[in-house]
Design an enzyme around this catalytic site. Structure first.
Site, PDB file in Angstrom:
ATOM      1  N   SER A 157      -8.030  -1.628   1.648  1.00 46.95           N
ATOM      2  CA  SER A 157      -7.421  -2.523   0.662  1.00 46.95           C
ATOM      3  C   SER A 157      -8.075  -3.906   0.602  1.00 46.95           C
ATOM      4  CB  SER A 157      -5.914  -2.641   0.895  1.00 46.95           C
ATOM      5  OG  SER A 157      -5.314  -1.372   0.868  1.00 46.95           O
TER       6      SER A 157
ATOM      7  N   HIS B 122       2.777   8.276   4.883  1.00 50.25           N
ATOM      8  CA  HIS B 122       1.953   9.433   5.275  1.00 50.25           C
ATOM      9  C   HIS B 122       2.632  10.228   6.384  1.00 50.25           C
ATOM     10  CE1 HIS B 122      -1.748   9.258   3.007  1.00 50.25           C
ATOM     11  NE2 HIS B 122      -1.854   7.967   3.213  1.00 50.25           N
TER      12      HIS B 122
ATOM     13  N   SER C 253      -6.880   4.451  -1.373  1.00 53.64           N
ATOM     14  CA  SER C 253      -6.757   2.988  -1.337  1.00 53.64           C
ATOM     15  C   SER C 253      -8.081   2.274  -1.575  1.00 53.64           C
ATOM     16  CB  SER C 253      -6.186   2.541   0.012  1.00 53.64           C
ATOM     17  OG  SER C 253      -4.856   2.970   0.116  1.00 53.64           O
TER      18      SER C 253
ATOM     19  N   ASP D 274      -0.938   0.061  -4.741  1.00 53.46           N
ATOM     20  CA  ASP D 274      -2.195   0.688  -5.158  1.00 53.46           C
ATOM     21  C   ASP D 274      -1.972   2.091  -5.710  1.00 53.46           C
ATOM     22  OD1 ASP D 274      -1.491   1.526  -2.603  1.00 53.46           O
ATOM     23  OD2 ASP D 274      -3.500   1.319  -1.752  1.00 53.46           O
ATOM     24  N   HIS D 275      -1.032   2.814  -5.100  1.00 48.62           N
ATOM     25  CA  HIS D 275      -0.729   4.177  -5.534  1.00 48.62           C
ATOM     26  C   HIS D 275       0.618   4.559  -4.958  1.00 48.62           C
ATOM     27  CE1 HIS D 275      -1.463   5.402  -1.461  1.00 48.62           C
ATOM     28  NE2 HIS D 275      -2.593   4.713  -1.481  1.00 48.62           N
TER      29      HIS D 275
ATOM     30  N   GLU E  84      -1.419  -8.011   2.099  1.00 45.51           N
ATOM     31  CA  GLU E  84      -1.094  -6.593   2.026  1.00 45.51           C
ATOM     32  C   GLU E  84      -0.047  -6.154   3.039  1.00 45.51           C
ATOM     33  OE1 GLU E  84      -3.169  -2.192   2.231  1.00 45.51           O
ATOM     34  OE2 GLU E  84      -3.942  -3.763   3.525  1.00 45.51           O
TER      35      GLU E  84
ATOM     36  N   ASP F  67       0.841  -1.196   0.000  1.00 51.63           N
ATOM     37  CA  ASP F  67       0.000   0.000   0.000  1.00 51.63           C
ATOM     38  C   ASP F  67       0.880   1.251   0.000  1.00 51.63           C
ATOM     39  OD1 ASP F  67      -1.829   2.135   0.719  1.00 51.63           O
ATOM     40  OD2 ASP F  67      -3.214   0.549   1.301  1.00 51.63           O
TER      41      ASP F  67
ATOM     42  N   HIS G 269     -10.118  -2.457   6.704  1.00 56.03           N
ATOM     43  CA  HIS G 269      -9.439  -1.364   5.996  1.00 56.03           C
ATOM     44  C   HIS G 269      -9.741  -1.436   4.504  1.00 56.03           C
ATOM     45  CE1 HIS G 269      -6.054   1.618   5.818  1.00 56.03           C
ATOM     46  NE2 HIS G 269      -6.557   1.864   7.008  1.00 56.03           N
TER      47      HIS G 269
ATOM     48  N   HIS H  52      -0.803  11.138  -1.040  1.00 56.61           N
ATOM     49  CA  HIS H  52      -0.492  10.137  -2.066  1.00 56.61           C
ATOM     50  C   HIS H  52       0.098  10.815  -3.297  1.00 56.61           C
ATOM     51  CE1 HIS H  52      -3.762   7.234  -0.343  1.00 56.61           C
ATOM     52  NE2 HIS H  52      -2.744   7.421   0.463  1.00 56.61           N
TER      53      HIS H  52
END
Ligand SMILES: *[C@@H]1O[C@H](CO)[C@@H](O)[C@H](O)[C@H]1NC(C)=O
Ligand SMILES: *[C@@H]1O[C@H](CO)[C@@H](O)[C@H](O)[C@H]1NC(C)=O
Ligand SMILES: *[C@@H]1O[C@H](CO)[C@@H](O)[C@H](O)[C@H]1NC(C)=O
Ligand SMILES: [Zn+2]
Length: 531
Positions: free
Chosen positions: A208, A370, A143, A407-408, A361, A93, A206, A483
């Site tokens: 994901s 973050h 996400s 994911d990003h 994950e 993630d 969560h 992100h």
């Protein structure tokens, strides 16, 4: 006529001349800067000796032999056209390519090497490509919409899960409409008689993992109290935890591991970690899950997990924290590692002769990015790396397809011209900013710490960066990092690995996995009547 012709000729020529003058001027303006600051190694701070170059790397044959050996391997490669009995999707993630490169250097340096030359487990996979991560209404993804893309195969709106883009954020009516619901790899695998599950270092509810089992207009509807908090009636719009335990494909999952116990328990009950449950509706979803799966096993710490006799239980639910799991660098022995969870999940799922699909994950990579805690983010990538290595070692590439992706991204940069082997978590050792102040190699675009004095002068961070908790510098001030919108890597090994190449839309990934495994829409491939 003549005059008009001349007029055009003259204006044309003056444009040409003006253009030339501009170009010459531009050269005069830019050339000195370019030469003195950009290219002069001493002024710009570039390595100009080979003092750190390993002796064997000085020989041309070292590089040539390495290249020939790799070339031979590539020429020998045959397409793997087996049907994938098992499919595993690994998701880092918020894991941009810069952090993968930095993690590989960090791993090498931790092991006593220079670092740059190292290769992570999934970087050895024979095929890789790039995934375009934007969502239907967002240039930079979250996400939730990405989970919907890589688990359901459909791009959708940011912050929504398991629904199409007709559903707007937090709109209960739209998300309750079954016509807007999507199916996913979990359901496709279950319909084919395969075992299914997921493992995450975040929480079971969560974004994901839940893109594949929940249908919600808001990823934050994790329990009924969260739905209420967003001004929506939880009796009409069922929260994610309840969907997981009461509706397919969630209730049919054989393995669930992660954190987030509070979302499953009423606030009248204390969970295994001494915290009160978060639910207001009095429902105990763990009791409910246990009643539905009398031979299922719920475990809450590492020791209980490692003690599970996988041949004696029908399902495994591991919940290892009240909320998110802890960073590996900050966790105690009570919490299993991602690799330990992966090992038990695979051993358990592989008992099904029809095979399995599992989603795994590394969810805290994103959380650390973050926080701009680069050291922790890299360590979490290395934990993720270990889990992938274990999965490849435990399975046969002839029958198990492993796909690794993110994911990003996050706007992390590896900046300057640090010398080979320079500490990736330290300062660029080859020069400073325009005031001569050294700067960190790893920087984020947005985050809490600029390390600047009021006059704009940057602080010298020499000796300040050794803690794993160090918050990397960022350009733009925000309490929390954001992100990034760049493409992320996709790495594949196993049946139909060769499909995972080039630049692809993120939502293509599950369709290719389904095709390789003959599930979902991909089932047609293996059914002679339909092909
Ligand atoms: C939800 O969507 C419906 C149908 O598009 C719309 O009529 C309604 O106003 C929306 N509700 C909210 C709260 O935005
Ligand atoms: C697990 O259970 C099986 C019987 O179902 C038994 O044969 C085996 O010894 C058990 N394994 C362990 C490690 O206890
Ligand atoms: C995989 O299949 C190929 C071709 O069928 C065979 O040569 C190879 O030994 C197999 N590998 C394993 C690990 O079974
Ligand atoms: Zn994030």
């Amino acid at each position: 006529m003549q005059l008009v012709k001349h007029y055009w000729f003259i204006s044309f020529m003056s444009f040409v001349v003006l253009g030339l003058i501009t170009m010459v001027n531009a050269r005069e303006i830019h050339a000195p800067n370019f030469l003195t600051r950009g290219m002069d190694p001493e002024k710009n701070g570039m390595a100009f000796t080979n003092r750190k170059v390993p002796v064997d790397e000085m020989e041309a044959t070292y590089w040539q032999n390495q290249a020939y050996s790799e070339l031979r391997q590539r020429l020998k490669r045959q397409p793997n056209l087996n049907t994938a009995k098992n499919i595993i999707l690994f998701l880092g993630d918020g894991m941009p390519l810069t952090s993968v490169a930095a993690a590989r250097i960090h791993k090498g340096q931790r092991d006593g090497f220079l670092g740059e030359e190292q290769v992570l487990s999934f970087e050895k996979f024979p095929y890789s490509g790039l995934s375009r991560t934007y969502c239907t209404n967002a240039q930079v993804a979250d996400s939730a919409c990405t989970s919907t893309a890589y688990l359901c195969g459909v791009k959708t709106n940011t912050l929504t899960l398991g629904v199409n883009a007709k559903v707007n954020y937090n709109n209960c009516t739209e998300s309750s409409n079954p016509n807007n619901h999507l199916t996913s790899l979990y359901g496709w695998a279950q319909a084919a008689g395969k075992s299914t599950g997921f493992v995450t270092t975040t929480s079971l509810t969560h974004a994901s993992p839940s893109g594949g089992y929940a249908h919600v207009a808001n990823r934050f509807w994790e329990c009924d109290a969260d739905v209420l908090d967003h001004g929506v009636d939880p009796e009409t719009c069922v929260d994610i935890a309840q969907q997981l335990v009461t509706t397919a494909p969630g209730k049919k999952l054989d393995v669930l591991m992660g954190g987030g116990m509070g979302k499953f328990l009423p606030n009248s009950i204390t969970d295994a970690f001494g915290n009160k449950g978060e639910r207001l509706d009095g429902r105990n979803l763990l009791t409910r899950w246990q009643n539905a799966n009398p031979k299922g096993k719920i475990v809450n710490n590492r020791e209980q997990l490692l003690r599970v006799n996988i041949s004696q239980v029908s399902n495994i639910m591991g919940i290892f924290q009240s909320k998110l799991m802890k960073y590996r660098l900050e966790a105690n022995d009570e919490q299993p590692t991602l690799a330990e969870m992966t090992g038990i999940a695979l051993a358990f799922l592989s008992q099904n002769t029809n095979g399995y699909f599992v989603f795994i994950e590394g969810g805290l990579i994103d959380i650390a990015n973050h926080e701009n805690k680069a050291h922790i983010a890299l360590d979490e990538i290395l934990e993720f790396n270990k889990a992938i290595q274990l999965a490849r070692d435990m399975t046969d590439p002839n029958e198990t397809l492993i796909v690794v992706t993110a994911d990003h991204g996050h706007p992390l940069s590896i900046a300057g011209y640090p010398e080979r082997g320079n500490n990736i978590l330290g300062l660029n050792n080859m020069g400073g900013d325009s005031d001569g102040i050294p700067y960190a190699t790893l920087n984020y675009a947005v985050g809490p710490q600029q390390y600047q004095y009021e006059d704009g002068m940057r602080m010298d961070l020499t000796g300040q960066m050794s803690s794993a908790e160090f918050v990397a510098p960022s350009y733009i001030k925000q309490d929390i990092g954001v992100h990034g919108g760049e493409d992320v890597g996709v790495y594949a090994s196993g049946p139909y690995e060769h499909l995972f190449r080039g630049v692809m839309q993120q939502n293509l990934i599950p369709h290719m996995m389904a095709y390789a495994s003959c599930i979902g829409n991909g089932a047609k491939k293996c059914d002679p009547a339909k092909s």
